[in-house]
Scaffold this active site. Structure first.
Site, PDB file in Angstrom:
ATOM      1  N   CYS A 114       0.815  -1.225   0.000  1.00 20.50           N
ATOM      2  CA  CYS A 114       0.000   0.000   0.000  1.00 20.50           C
ATOM      3  C   CYS A 114       0.843   1.268   0.000  1.00 20.50           C
ATOM      4  CB  CYS A 114      -0.940  -0.012   1.194  1.00 20.50           C
ATOM      5  SG  CYS A 114      -1.914  -1.505   1.260  1.00 20.50           S
ATOM      6  N   HIS A 255      -3.440   6.585   2.979  1.00 17.85           N
ATOM      7  CA  HIS A 255      -3.829   5.315   2.357  1.00 17.85           C
ATOM      8  C   HIS A 255      -5.221   4.937   2.852  1.00 17.85           C
ATOM      9  CE1 HIS A 255      -4.108   1.292   1.075  1.00 17.85           C
ATOM     10  NE2 HIS A 255      -3.852   0.755   2.258  1.00 17.85           N
ATOM     11  N   ASN A 285      -9.975  -0.910  -0.015  1.00 13.44           N
ATOM     12  CA  ASN A 285      -8.513  -0.773  -0.013  1.00 13.44           C
ATOM     13  C   ASN A 285      -7.983  -1.253  -1.373  1.00 13.44           C
ATOM     14  OD1 ASN A 285      -5.758  -1.073   0.330  1.00 13.44           O
ATOM     15  ND2 ASN A 285      -5.894  -2.086   2.330  1.00 13.44           N
TER      16      ASN A 285
HETATM   17  N1  ACO Z   1     -17.708 -10.003   9.446  1.00 13.02           N
HETATM   18  C1  ACO Z   1     -18.097 -10.323  10.690  1.00 13.02           C
HETATM   19  N2  ACO Z   1     -17.215 -10.617  11.679  1.00 13.02           N
HETATM   20  C2  ACO Z   1     -15.913 -10.599  11.369  1.00 13.02           C
HETATM   21  C3  ACO Z   1     -15.427 -10.289  10.063  1.00 13.02           C
HETATM   22  C4  ACO Z   1     -16.397  -9.979   9.090  1.00 13.02           C
HETATM   23  N3  ACO Z   1     -16.069  -9.651   7.831  1.00 13.02           N
HETATM   24  N4  ACO Z   1     -14.081 -10.334  10.070  1.00 13.02           N
HETATM   25  C5  ACO Z   1     -13.700 -10.659  11.318  1.00 13.02           C
HETATM   26  N5  ACO Z   1     -14.804 -10.838  12.098  1.00 13.02           N
HETATM   27  C6  ACO Z   1     -14.867 -11.202  13.507  1.00 13.02           C
HETATM   28  C7  ACO Z   1     -13.634 -11.944  14.001  1.00 13.02           C
HETATM   29  O1  ACO Z   1     -13.735 -13.315  13.731  1.00 13.02           O
HETATM   30  C8  ACO Z   1     -13.674 -11.631  15.479  1.00 13.02           C
HETATM   31  O2  ACO Z   1     -14.600 -12.469  16.102  1.00 13.02           O
HETATM   32  P1  ACO Z   1     -14.322 -13.058  17.601  1.00 13.02           P
HETATM   33  O3  ACO Z   1     -14.263 -11.829  18.482  1.00 13.02           O
HETATM   34  O4  ACO Z   1     -15.509 -13.920  17.830  1.00 13.02           O
HETATM   35  O5  ACO Z   1     -13.018 -13.768  17.510  1.00 13.02           O
HETATM   36  C9  ACO Z   1     -14.227 -10.193  15.534  1.00 13.02           C
HETATM   37  O6  ACO Z   1     -14.907 -10.008  14.283  1.00 13.02           O
HETATM   38  C10 ACO Z   1     -13.158  -9.140  15.698  1.00 13.02           C
HETATM   39  O7  ACO Z   1     -12.094  -9.384  14.758  1.00 13.02           O
HETATM   40  P2  ACO Z   1     -10.884  -8.422  14.625  1.00 13.02           P
HETATM   41  O8  ACO Z   1      -9.935  -8.978  13.573  1.00 13.02           O
HETATM   42  O9  ACO Z   1     -10.320  -8.128  15.970  1.00 13.02           O
HETATM   43  O10 ACO Z   1     -11.614  -7.108  14.051  1.00 13.02           O
HETATM   44  P3  ACO Z   1     -11.057  -5.659  13.846  1.00 13.02           P
HETATM   45  O11 ACO Z   1     -11.908  -4.710  14.564  1.00 13.02           O
HETATM   46  O12 ACO Z   1      -9.573  -5.594  14.054  1.00 13.02           O
HETATM   47  O13 ACO Z   1     -11.338  -5.407  12.280  1.00 13.02           O
HETATM   48  C11 ACO Z   1     -10.072  -5.351  10.224  1.00 13.02           C
HETATM   49  C12 ACO Z   1     -10.727  -6.230  11.293  1.00 13.02           C
HETATM   50  C13 ACO Z   1     -11.176  -4.574   9.558  1.00 13.02           C
HETATM   51  C14 ACO Z   1      -9.380  -6.258   9.229  1.00 13.02           C
HETATM   52  C15 ACO Z   1      -9.071  -4.388  10.886  1.00 13.02           C
HETATM   53  O14 ACO Z   1      -8.243  -5.088  11.766  1.00 13.02           O
HETATM   54  C16 ACO Z   1      -8.171  -3.635   9.886  1.00 13.02           C
HETATM   55  O15 ACO Z   1      -8.634  -2.796   9.119  1.00 13.02           O
HETATM   56  N6  ACO Z   1      -6.851  -3.901   9.958  1.00 13.02           N
HETATM   57  C17 ACO Z   1      -5.831  -3.116   9.217  1.00 13.02           C
HETATM   58  C18 ACO Z   1      -5.826  -3.345   7.746  1.00 13.02           C
HETATM   59  C19 ACO Z   1      -4.686  -2.561   7.141  1.00 13.02           C
HETATM   60  O16 ACO Z   1      -4.499  -1.392   7.417  1.00 13.02           O
HETATM   61  N7  ACO Z   1      -3.864  -3.197   6.347  1.00 13.02           N
HETATM   62  C20 ACO Z   1      -2.675  -2.523   5.852  1.00 13.02           C
HETATM   63  C21 ACO Z   1      -2.733  -2.198   4.460  1.00 13.02           C
HETATM   64  S1  ACO Z   1      -3.183  -3.544   3.421  1.00 13.02           S
HETATM   65  C22 ACO Z   1      -1.831  -3.895   2.362  1.00 13.02           C
HETATM   66  O17 ACO Z   1      -0.720  -3.465   2.548  1.00 13.02           O
HETATM   67  C23 ACO Z   1      -2.109  -4.810   1.173  1.00 13.02           C
END
Ligand code: ACO
Length: 333
Positions: A114, A255, A285
């Site tokens: 990214c 980003h 993204n």
């Molecule tokens: N729908 C419903 N529930 C979900 C989903 C979904 N799509 N995805 C995960 N969950 C659940 C998980 O299983 C978990 O359940 P549990 O509590 O029963 O175990 C709960 O939701 C919380 O999961 P987390 O992973 O802790 O959720 P979080 O609030 O962190 O959100 C996300 C996930 C959106 C992926 C977030 O962590 C994020 O945006 N991370 C950063 C992404 C990023 O910036 N990447 C860098 C750039 S990408 C690149 O370089 C290619």
């Protein structure tokens, strides 16, 4: 000494749209969860026969036309992508250069996820300031749908396809010049975001394991925390180094990974809502394409004007990061 000016922008998003509603029929998720946790409502998805270079070409055509230069004046093409037309070779940049009939220009890809667009901006700036090149076409293009596991709800809700391109040209006028670019990396976090298959590090011995490992894998929650910390630190450093106040920034273009990350960084930097550019709700993204697509959005809606200062801020797999202080300097007719 020559300086590097950010002359023009162009972007392309495929026609097909994948909504949160569509995704809720594919994996165990809901529109409410995706909207609340990411801010994303929909993302654009390329057709099966539409490649990363095809999208890059469409974005580049707009950037070239808006730059006012003739395409024969372009002497280098750099493409930032993690979803190239072909892994290993040929590079997507050479394919784009050929499709645009740019002749025998220097052309190559870089991989910084990214952060890719900020990395290629810094490379273009360095080549121009050294006097080696005069007009560089830079492109961030991604067909992330080709490397997304649509059975993994943790990643498939995040990513979309698209491309953005810019022309960076030599100028003698320091007022038009890109002010500064900072880039960095930390490989100790390599396992937060990766596509484990396809390279010499691939350890899978069954085709099933191997094909699954072609897709992006992410430790989302850990990545989230590092992202907020890194994006904020990055901006504080580049503003301090250049004695620029955040109030002098017209457009903060981070980003577009997650609305919560963007909001947290904007608040930490005390930026107001009018300064922060947000497009994540409609494109998701798009990795290396996300920043130029966001710049194109404010260009096309008329809010990006000549002379205004943009602050770019990126973070991605590697881990990599980068920030840039960039005045918008179109060629004035
Ligand atoms: N729908 C419903 N529930 C979900 C989903 C979904 N799509 N995805 C995960 N969950 C659940 C998980 O299983 C978990 O359940 P549990 O509590 O029963 O175990 C709960 O939701 C919380 O999961 P987390 O992973 O802790 O959720 P979080 O609030 O962190 O959100 C996300 C996930 C959106 C992926 C977030 O962590 C994020 O945006 N991370 C950063 C992404 C990023 O910036 N990447 C860098 C750039 S990408 C690149 O370089 C290619």
């Amino acid at each position: 000494m020559a300086y590097a000016a950010f002359r023009s922008i162009g972007a392309y998003a495929p026609r097909k749209i994948l909504t949160n509603e569509d995704l809720s029929k594919m994996v165990d998720t809901t529109d409410e969860w995706i909207t609340k946790r990411t801010g994303i409502k929909e993302r654009h998805i390329a057709e099966k026969n539409e490649t990363t270079s095809d999208m890059g070409v469409e974005a580049a055509k707009k950037a070239i036309e808006r730059s006012g230069i003739d395409k024969s004046e372009i002497d280098m093409v750099i493409c930032a992508t993690i979803s190239p037309d072909y892994f290993c070779m040929p590079s997507t940049a050479t394919i784009i250069a050929n499709k645009l009939s740019l002749g025998h220009v220097t052309a190559f890809d870089i991989s910084a996820a990214c952060t890719g667009f900020v990395y290629i901006l810094s490379i273009a700036k360095a080549f121009i300031e050294s006097g080696m090149k005069k007009n560089v076409l830079i492109i961030g293009a991604e067909k992330l749908s080709a490397i997304t596991d649509y059975t993994d709800r943790g990643t498939c809700i995040l990513f979309g396809d698209g491309a953005g391109a810019a022309i960076i040209s030599a100028t003698d006028n320091r007022d038009e010049a890109i002010i500064d670019i900072h880039t960095g990396s930390d490989g100790t976090y390599a396992d937060l975001l990766m596509t484990p298959n396809g390279g010499s590090g691939s350890i899978h011995d069954s085709i099933d394991q191997e094909s699954k490992a072609c897709f992006m894998q992410m430790k989302g929650n850990e990545t989230f925390k590092v992202a907020v910390r890194t994006l904020t630190k990055d901006v504080v450093e580049i503003l301090d180094t250049n004695s620029i106040e955040s109030s002098q920034i017209t457009h903060f273009i981070p980003h577009q990974a997650n609305l919560r990350i963007i909001k947290a960084v904007g608040e930490a930097l005390k930026l107001n809502d009018n300064q922060v550019v947000i497009t994540v709700e409609k494109y998701g993204n798009t990795s290396g394409a996300s920043i130029p697509m966001a710049i194109n959005e404010i260009y096309e809606n008329g809010s990006l004007k000549a002379g205004e200062l943009m602050l770019l801020d990126a973070f991605g797999g590697g881990l990599t990061w980068g920030s840039a202080l960039v005045p918008f300097s179109p060629t004035l007719k």
